[in-house]
Design a protein around this motif. Structure first.
Motif, PDB file in Angstrom:
ATOM      1  N   PRO A 166       0.819  -1.224   0.000  1.00 16.52           N
ATOM      2  CA  PRO A 166       0.000   0.000   0.000  1.00 16.52           C
ATOM      3  C   PRO A 166       0.845   1.262   0.000  1.00 16.52           C
ATOM      4  CG  PRO A 166      -0.773  -1.512   1.677  1.00 16.52           C
ATOM      5  CD  PRO A 166       0.529  -2.037   1.183  1.00 16.52           C
ATOM      6  N   ILE A 167       2.024   1.186   0.656  1.00 16.84           N
ATOM      7  CA  ILE A 167       2.906   2.366   0.669  1.00 16.84           C
ATOM      8  C   ILE A 167       3.380   2.652  -0.757  1.00 16.84           C
ATOM      9  CG2 ILE A 167       5.026   3.331   1.618  1.00 16.84           C
ATOM     10  CD1 ILE A 167       4.670   1.400   3.988  1.00 16.84           C
ATOM     11  N   LEU A 168       3.743   1.570  -1.479  1.00 20.95           N
ATOM     12  CA  LEU A 168       4.217   1.768  -2.849  1.00 20.95           C
ATOM     13  C   LEU A 168       3.099   2.218  -3.776  1.00 20.95           C
ATOM     14  CD1 LEU A 168       6.637  -1.242  -3.288  1.00 20.95           C
ATOM     15  CD2 LEU A 168       7.209   1.169  -3.133  1.00 20.95           C
ATOM     16  N   SER A 169       1.849   1.955  -3.401  1.00 23.56           N
ATOM     17  CA  SER A 169       0.759   2.405  -4.276  1.00 23.56           C
ATOM     18  C   SER A 169       0.653   3.917  -4.278  1.00 23.56           C
ATOM     19  CB  SER A 169      -0.566   1.774  -3.865  1.00 23.56           C
ATOM     20  OG  SER A 169      -1.045   2.350  -2.682  1.00 23.56           O
ATOM     21  N   GLY A 170       1.389   4.572  -3.356  1.00 17.85           N
ATOM     22  CA  GLY A 170       1.450   6.032  -3.380  1.00 17.85           C
ATOM     23  C   GLY A 170       2.077   6.578  -4.647  1.00 17.85           C
ATOM     24  N   ILE A 171       2.875   5.737  -5.328  1.00 12.92           N
ATOM     25  CA  ILE A 171       3.508   6.190  -6.577  1.00 12.92           C
ATOM     26  C   ILE A 171       2.416   6.508  -7.597  1.00 12.92           C
ATOM     27  CG2 ILE A 171       5.045   5.548  -8.462  1.00 12.92           C
ATOM     28  CD1 ILE A 171       6.367   3.570  -6.518  1.00 12.92           C
ATOM     29  N   SER A 172       1.514   5.539  -7.789  1.00  8.29           N
ATOM     30  CA  SER A 172       0.429   5.762  -8.737  1.00  8.29           C
ATOM     31  C   SER A 172      -0.505   6.859  -8.252  1.00  8.29           C
ATOM     32  CB  SER A 172      -0.346   4.459  -8.935  1.00  8.29           C
ATOM     33  OG  SER A 172      -1.411   4.669  -9.819  1.00  8.29           O
ATOM     34  N   GLY A 173      -0.679   6.922  -6.907  1.00 12.08           N
ATOM     35  CA  GLY A 173      -1.532   7.969  -6.351  1.00 12.08           C
ATOM     36  C   GLY A 173      -1.011   9.342  -6.690  1.00 12.08           C
ATOM     37  N   ALA A 174       0.303   9.523  -6.480  1.00  7.69           N
ATOM     38  CA  ALA A 174       0.908  10.820  -6.773  1.00  7.69           C
ATOM     39  C   ALA A 174       0.832  11.128  -8.260  1.00  7.69           C
ATOM     40  CB  ALA A 174       2.360  10.820  -6.300  1.00  7.69           C
ATOM     41  N   LEU A 175       1.127  10.133  -9.095  1.00  5.93           N
ATOM     42  CA  LEU A 175       1.096  10.342 -10.549  1.00  5.93           C
ATOM     43  C   LEU A 175      -0.303  10.700 -11.020  1.00  5.93           C
ATOM     44  CD1 LEU A 175       2.531  10.176 -13.318  1.00  5.93           C
ATOM     45  CD2 LEU A 175       1.954   7.755 -13.378  1.00  5.93           C
ATOM     46  N   THR A 176      -1.297   9.938 -10.532  1.00  3.69           N
ATOM     47  CA  THR A 176      -2.682  10.181 -10.944  1.00  3.69           C
ATOM     48  C   THR A 176      -3.138  11.569 -10.513  1.00  3.69           C
ATOM     49  OG1 THR A 176      -3.060   7.837 -10.567  1.00  3.69           O
ATOM     50  CG2 THR A 176      -4.996   9.205 -10.881  1.00  3.69           C
ATOM     51  N   LEU A 177      -2.790  11.934  -9.271  1.00  2.00           N
ATOM     52  CA  LEU A 177      -3.166  13.263  -8.768  1.00  2.00           C
ATOM     53  C   LEU A 177      -2.552  14.343  -9.644  1.00  2.00           C
ATOM     54  CD1 LEU A 177      -4.419  14.961  -6.445  1.00  2.00           C
ATOM     55  CD2 LEU A 177      -2.211  14.824  -5.321  1.00  2.00           C
ATOM     56  N   PHE A 178      -1.252  14.186  -9.928  1.00  2.00           N
ATOM     57  CA  PHE A 178      -0.553  15.155 -10.755  1.00  2.00           C
ATOM     58  C   PHE A 178      -1.208  15.290 -12.124  1.00  2.00           C
ATOM     59  CE2 PHE A 178       2.716  17.641 -12.545  1.00  2.00           C
ATOM     60  CZ  PHE A 178       3.090  17.088 -13.750  1.00  2.00           C
ATOM     61  N   LEU A 179      -1.487  14.128 -12.769  1.00  5.61           N
ATOM     62  CA  LEU A 179      -2.060  14.161 -14.117  1.00  5.61           C
ATOM     63  C   LEU A 179      -3.427  14.829 -14.123  1.00  5.61           C
ATOM     64  CD1 LEU A 179      -1.140  10.575 -15.326  1.00  5.61           C
ATOM     65  CD2 LEU A 179      -0.210  12.710 -16.184  1.00  5.61           C
ATOM     66  N   ALA A 180      -4.297  14.385 -13.205  1.00  2.00           N
ATOM     67  CA  ALA A 180      -5.671  14.901 -13.224  1.00  2.00           C
ATOM     68  C   ALA A 180      -5.690  16.398 -12.923  1.00  2.00           C
ATOM     69  CB  ALA A 180      -6.538  14.137 -12.215  1.00  2.00           C
ATOM     70  N   VAL A 181      -4.914  16.807 -11.910  1.00  2.39           N
ATOM     71  CA  VAL A 181      -4.947  18.220 -11.510  1.00  2.39           C
ATOM     72  C   VAL A 181      -4.299  19.101 -12.567  1.00  2.39           C
ATOM     73  CG1 VAL A 181      -4.073  19.845  -9.821  1.00  2.39           C
ATOM     74  CG2 VAL A 181      -5.110  17.728  -9.060  1.00  2.39           C
ATOM     75  N   ARG A 182      -3.179  18.657 -13.105  1.00  2.00           N
ATOM     76  CA  ARG A 182      -2.477  19.447 -14.123  1.00  2.00           C
ATOM     77  C   ARG A 182      -3.334  19.638 -15.359  1.00  2.00           C
ATOM     78  NH1 ARG A 182       0.351  22.875 -14.758  1.00  2.00           N
ATOM     79  NH2 ARG A 182       2.402  22.986 -15.673  1.00  2.00           N
ATOM     80  N   LEU A 183      -3.954  18.521 -15.805  1.00  2.00           N
ATOM     81  CA  LEU A 183      -4.813  18.622 -16.985  1.00  2.00           C
ATOM     82  C   LEU A 183      -6.010  19.516 -16.694  1.00  2.00           C
ATOM     83  CD1 LEU A 183      -4.594  14.967 -18.289  1.00  2.00           C
ATOM     84  CD2 LEU A 183      -4.097  16.990 -19.631  1.00  2.00           C
ATOM     85  N   HIS A 184      -6.518  19.471 -15.455  1.00  4.67           N
ATOM     86  CA  HIS A 184      -7.650  20.331 -15.135  1.00  4.67           C
ATOM     87  C   HIS A 184      -7.232  21.796 -15.093  1.00  4.67           C
ATOM     88  CE1 HIS A 184     -10.773  22.172 -12.419  1.00  4.67           C
ATOM     89  NE2 HIS A 184     -11.480  21.684 -13.403  1.00  4.67           N
ATOM     90  N   ARG A 185      -5.976  22.059 -14.651  1.00  6.20           N
ATOM     91  CA  ARG A 185      -5.504  23.453 -14.643  1.00  6.20           C
ATOM     92  C   ARG A 185      -5.341  23.985 -16.053  1.00  6.20           C
ATOM     93  NH1 ARG A 185      -1.666  23.080  -9.815  1.00  6.20           N
ATOM     94  NH2 ARG A 185      -3.199  23.192  -8.151  1.00  6.20           N
ATOM     95  N   LEU A 186      -4.904  23.093 -16.982  1.00  2.77           N
ATOM     96  CA  LEU A 186      -4.748  23.535 -18.369  1.00  2.77           C
ATOM     97  C   LEU A 186      -6.100  23.760 -19.037  1.00  2.77           C
ATOM     98  CD1 LEU A 186      -1.873  21.271 -19.714  1.00  2.77           C
ATOM     99  CD2 LEU A 186      -1.853  23.734 -19.517  1.00  2.77           C
ATOM    100  N   TYR A 187      -7.094  22.970 -18.632  1.00  8.26           N
ATOM    101  CA  TYR A 187      -8.427  23.051 -19.233  1.00  8.26           C
ATOM    102  C   TYR A 187      -9.460  23.154 -18.127  1.00  8.26           C
ATOM    103  CZ  TYR A 187      -5.843  21.322 -23.249  1.00  8.26           C
ATOM    104  OH  TYR A 187      -4.926  21.158 -24.250  1.00  8.26           O
ATOM    105  N   PRO A 188      -9.568  24.312 -17.495  1.00 11.66           N
ATOM    106  CA  PRO A 188     -10.463  24.399 -16.337  1.00 11.66           C
ATOM    107  C   PRO A 188     -11.914  24.134 -16.703  1.00 11.66           C
ATOM    108  CG  PRO A 188      -9.181  26.413 -16.596  1.00 11.66           C
ATOM    109  CD  PRO A 188      -8.941  25.585 -17.805  1.00 11.66           C
ATOM    110  N   GLY A 189     -12.619  23.468 -15.809  1.00 10.80           N
ATOM    111  CA  GLY A 189     -14.040  23.229 -16.020  1.00 10.80           C
ATOM    112  C   GLY A 189     -14.339  22.106 -16.986  1.00 10.80           C
ATOM    113  N   GLN A 190     -13.311  21.350 -17.392  1.00  9.77           N
ATOM    114  CA  GLN A 190     -13.559  20.277 -18.363  1.00  9.77           C
ATOM    115  C   GLN A 190     -13.080  18.945 -17.838  1.00  9.77           C
ATOM    116  OE1 GLN A 190     -12.199  21.388 -22.377  1.00  9.77           O
ATOM    117  NE2 GLN A 190     -12.020  23.447 -21.553  1.00  9.77           N
ATOM    118  N   THR A 191     -13.776  17.896 -18.271  1.00  7.56           N
ATOM    119  CA  THR A 191     -13.360  16.544 -17.904  1.00  7.56           C
ATOM    120  C   THR A 191     -12.437  15.998 -18.995  1.00  7.56           C
ATOM    121  OG1 THR A 191     -15.115  15.436 -19.083  1.00  7.56           O
ATOM    122  CG2 THR A 191     -15.625  16.202 -16.871  1.00  7.56           C
TER     123      THR A 191
END
Lengths: 375, 73
Positions: A45-70
């Motif tokens: 579970p500790i190592l699953s933080g790698i994917s957690g961090a990556l997923t968070l980064f991807l989703a948030v970054r893409l949302h910042r580039l395209y606000p209000g869109q999925t």
């Protein structure tokens, strides 16, 4: 009717995402990780933080580039109309299929744990009907249900602490006896489950405080990691080397609880907890599937398609899985790759394309072409 | 063919059509076509022996099959 911005708060999003990931992970992951890593399963579970961090980064970054869109909406802007619609449709089919698989996992567990004689179809249909009613009510309904039900889902897991006298910390040793490779292999499944947090792409556009979205999502991911660690450690200390032999180690742990010969049969509490958690998980996945269809085809009203899609989920939950071993086999060997492909790999490629576009052309959007003009 | 599944899907489709009948009249043609298509295709799918029919899971199996040695113990 598209839900407007400001429909849900960051806390509600966190409360929705937490059961959306942990509901089936809590149950199926300890045995899968134990089969690879043995007594080192608590590291996964500790190592699953790698994917957690990556997923968070991807989703948030893409949302910042395209606000209000999925992801469905901005994939059209990143890679063009036709490839974007294909990606959107692929997400729709995948999410629908995934909803079916989750429903099947849930139904198999409930049937084998407590409702031995109930037909699978009854269990599947009842939970999917409930999820469909929730989705039809809208994202606010799911958010409010999550606000009440997620704490109800979490609290019974603390009942496992009643097992403290039976736990044996010695099961932890020897640590890393077989090295890191089995742990890394075992952490693939937890990483894949954590990548399901990418579903936040459907909720970030709806937040009333979008600048706090990343923080709340991170809180949810951290809670998920701690819950996974808690479940793994508890199951390890209780069962030790037997963890890998059990289909549902957490169920075994709950069955083990016997306080003063009075508090017994607490697996009923686990099943109740499961129904709640999976209701929330299925509602969120069905909501994501419905939203992907509605946004791919640019429909005006999503409510019409919810019930037909729920019927399709029942079909998907039966399709190609004749029995529980075939389902478990698929979840162990194939699911990690398909989840990581859709929730990490594709968003990563989209982000790279959007960033490249921004670097070379100054704007993350496609150039204006009359109808496709940038807002 | 699982008779219980066919019966259930038939009842579900009939109920959905009845439940949404007022809304169906109001929506434009494209969405109405989609609604009918979704329900019709679901009803037709119910007639197959679904547990033994190759589906999306088999597609992913064949797609990620070469990666399987990475995850075998």
């Amino acid at each position: 009717m598209k839900p407007e911005k400001g429909t849900i708060s960051g806390l509600q999003m966190a409360l929705m995402l937490y059961p959306a990931v942990i509901a089936t992970a809590f149950l199926t992951l300890p045995t899968i990780t134990a089969q690879y890593a043995g007594n080192d399963l608590w590291l996964t579970p500790i190592l699953s933080g790698i994917s957690g961090a990556l997923t968070l980064f991807l989703a948030v970054r893409l949302h910042r580039l395209y606000p209000g869109q999925t992801v469905i909406e901005y994939s059209v802007k990143i890679i063009g109309t036709v490839p974007g619609k294909i990606v959107g449709f692929a997400y729709f089919i995948f999410l629908l299929y995934l909803t079916g698989v989750i429903a099947r996992q849930y139904a198999e567990f409930v049937k084998s744990a407590i409702m031995f004689k109930t037909p699978l179809l009854v269990i599947l249909s009842s939970i999917l009907l409930l999820a469909a009613i929730a989705v039809r009510g809208g994202v606010e309904l799911i958010a409010r249900a999550a606000t009440i039900l997620t704490p109800v889902f979490v609290i019974p897991s603390f009942v496992l602490l009643l097992l403290l006298p039976d736990l044996n910390v010695q099961h932890l040793f020897p640590v890393l006896e077989k090295g890191w490779i089995p742990v890394l292999k075992g952490s693939l499944a937890p990483n894949a489950y954590t990548s399901e947090f990418f579903l936040m792409t459907f909720f970030l556009p709806l937040l009333s405080n979008p600048e706090k979205g990343a923080k709340w999502a991170a809180v949810s991911i951290a809670a998920d990691l701690f819950s996974g660690l808690y479940a793994s450690l508890l199951v390890l200390f209780l069962l030790g080397p037997d963890t890998a032999d059990k289909v549902y180690p957490v169920l075994t742990a709950f069955r083990y609880i016997s306080l003063a010969n009075f508090f017994e049969n607490l697996e009923a509490l686990l099943v109740a907890m499961w129904v709640i958690g999976n209701f929330l998980k299925l509602s969120i996945f069905l909501y994501a599937a419905t939203t992907s269809l509605v946004q791919t085809l640019e429909l005006k009203d999503y409510r019409m398609v919810v019930y037909p899609l729920a019927v399709w989920c029942v079909l998907f939950s039966l399709w190609d899985y004749p029995n529980l071993p075939s389902l478990d086999n698929h979840i162990k060997y194939v699911s990690p790759f398909e989840l990581l492909a859709f929730f990490n790999a594709i968003p990563l490629l989209l982000l790279l394309a959007a960033s490249a576009r921004q670097v070379f052309k100054g704007s993350p959007n496609l150039p204006a072409k009359g109808k496709n003009a940038v807002e | 063919m699982n008779k219980a599944l066919v019966a259930e899907v038939t009842i579900a489709v009939a109920f959905i059509v009845w439940f949404e009948r007022k809304r169906v009249k109001k929506i434009p043609g494209k969405e109405r076509t989609l609604f009918v298509l979704l329900l019709l295709s679901a009803w037709i799918m119910a007639f197959f022996d679904l547990p033994n029919t190759p589906g999306l899971a088999s597609v992913f199996d064949s797609l990620f099959g070469p990666l399987r040695p990475l995850v075998e113990e």
